[in-house]
Design an enzyme around this catalytic site. Structure first.
Site, PDB file in Angstrom:
ATOM      1  N   MET A   1       3.098   1.520   8.300  1.00 27.19           N
ATOM      2  CA  MET A   1       2.307   0.889   7.269  1.00 27.19           C
ATOM      3  C   MET A   1       2.706   1.489   5.923  1.00 27.19           C
ATOM      4  O   MET A   1       2.395   2.630   5.628  1.00 27.19           O
ATOM      5  CB  MET A   1       0.821   1.139   7.538  1.00 27.19           C
ATOM      6  CG  MET A   1      -0.058   0.782   6.385  1.00 27.19           C
ATOM      7  SD  MET A   1      -1.809   1.270   6.472  1.00 27.19           S
ATOM      8  CE  MET A   1      -2.190   1.388   8.163  1.00 27.19           C
ATOM      9  N   PRO A   2       3.411   0.736   5.082  1.00 29.99           N
ATOM     10  CA  PRO A   2       3.754   1.243   3.756  1.00 29.99           C
ATOM     11  C   PRO A   2       2.503   1.357   2.878  1.00 29.99           C
ATOM     12  O   PRO A   2       1.692   0.434   2.825  1.00 29.99           O
ATOM     13  CB  PRO A   2       4.696   0.183   3.189  1.00 29.99           C
ATOM     14  CG  PRO A   2       5.151  -0.625   4.360  1.00 29.99           C
ATOM     15  CD  PRO A   2       4.059  -0.546   5.362  1.00 29.99           C
ATOM     16  N   ILE A   3       2.374   2.496   2.217  1.00 31.38           N
ATOM     17  CA  ILE A   3       1.283   2.700   1.258  1.00 31.38           C
ATOM     18  C   ILE A   3       1.937   3.019  -0.079  1.00 31.38           C
ATOM     19  O   ILE A   3       2.661   4.000  -0.206  1.00 31.38           O
ATOM     20  CB  ILE A   3       0.352   3.848   1.684  1.00 31.38           C
ATOM     21  CG1 ILE A   3      -0.260   3.548   3.052  1.00 31.38           C
ATOM     22  CG2 ILE A   3      -0.736   4.060   0.629  1.00 31.38           C
ATOM     23  CD1 ILE A   3      -1.033   4.707   3.643  1.00 31.38           C
ATOM     24  N   ALA A  38       0.487  -5.234   6.666  1.00 28.94           N
ATOM     25  CA  ALA A  38       0.532  -3.779   6.774  1.00 28.94           C
ATOM     26  C   ALA A  38       0.701  -3.087   5.419  1.00 28.94           C
ATOM     27  O   ALA A  38       0.559  -1.873   5.321  1.00 28.94           O
ATOM     28  CB  ALA A  38       1.676  -3.360   7.699  1.00 28.94           C
ATOM     29  N   ARG A  40      -0.145  -1.673   1.905  1.00 26.05           N
ATOM     30  CA  ARG A  40      -1.326  -1.207   1.188  1.00 26.05           C
ATOM     31  C   ARG A  40      -0.893  -0.757  -0.197  1.00 26.05           C
ATOM     32  O   ARG A  40       0.132  -0.094  -0.343  1.00 26.05           O
ATOM     33  CB  ARG A  40      -1.987  -0.017   1.897  1.00 26.05           C
ATOM     34  CG  ARG A  40      -2.345  -0.264   3.361  1.00 26.05           C
ATOM     35  CD  ARG A  40      -3.503  -1.247   3.465  1.00 26.05           C
ATOM     36  NE  ARG A  40      -3.961  -1.376   4.832  1.00 26.05           N
ATOM     37  CZ  ARG A  40      -3.602  -2.345   5.665  1.00 26.05           C
ATOM     38  NH1 ARG A  40      -2.755  -3.277   5.268  1.00 26.05           N
ATOM     39  NH2 ARG A  40      -4.084  -2.411   6.878  1.00 26.05           N
TER      40      ARG A  40
END
Length: 62
Positions: A1-3, A38, A40
């Site tokens: 999940m890239p943030i 995914a 964020r």
């Protein structure tokens, strides 16, 4: 999940931030093949007097 965290000087209109979020999300999806759901993004806005570049503060308290 890239943030992704984006810090910027406060004051930009909501619509510009909304467009930025869409375009950054598009770039992450395209470059990482990450599922859109995914991604964020956290936007941190700071007052201009909390930001400096080259030793110069960008604003003063009002």
């Amino acid at each position: 999940m890239p943030i992704i965290e984006i810090t910027m000087i406060e004051g930009r209109p909501f619509e510009k931030k909304k467009r930025m979020v869409k375009e950054v999300t598009d770039a992450i999806v395209a470059s990482l093949d990450a599922p859109r759901e995914a991604v964020r993004i956290i936007i941190r806005e700071v007052p201009a007097w909390h930001f400096a570049a080259a030793g110069v503060v960008k604003g003063e308290p009002q």
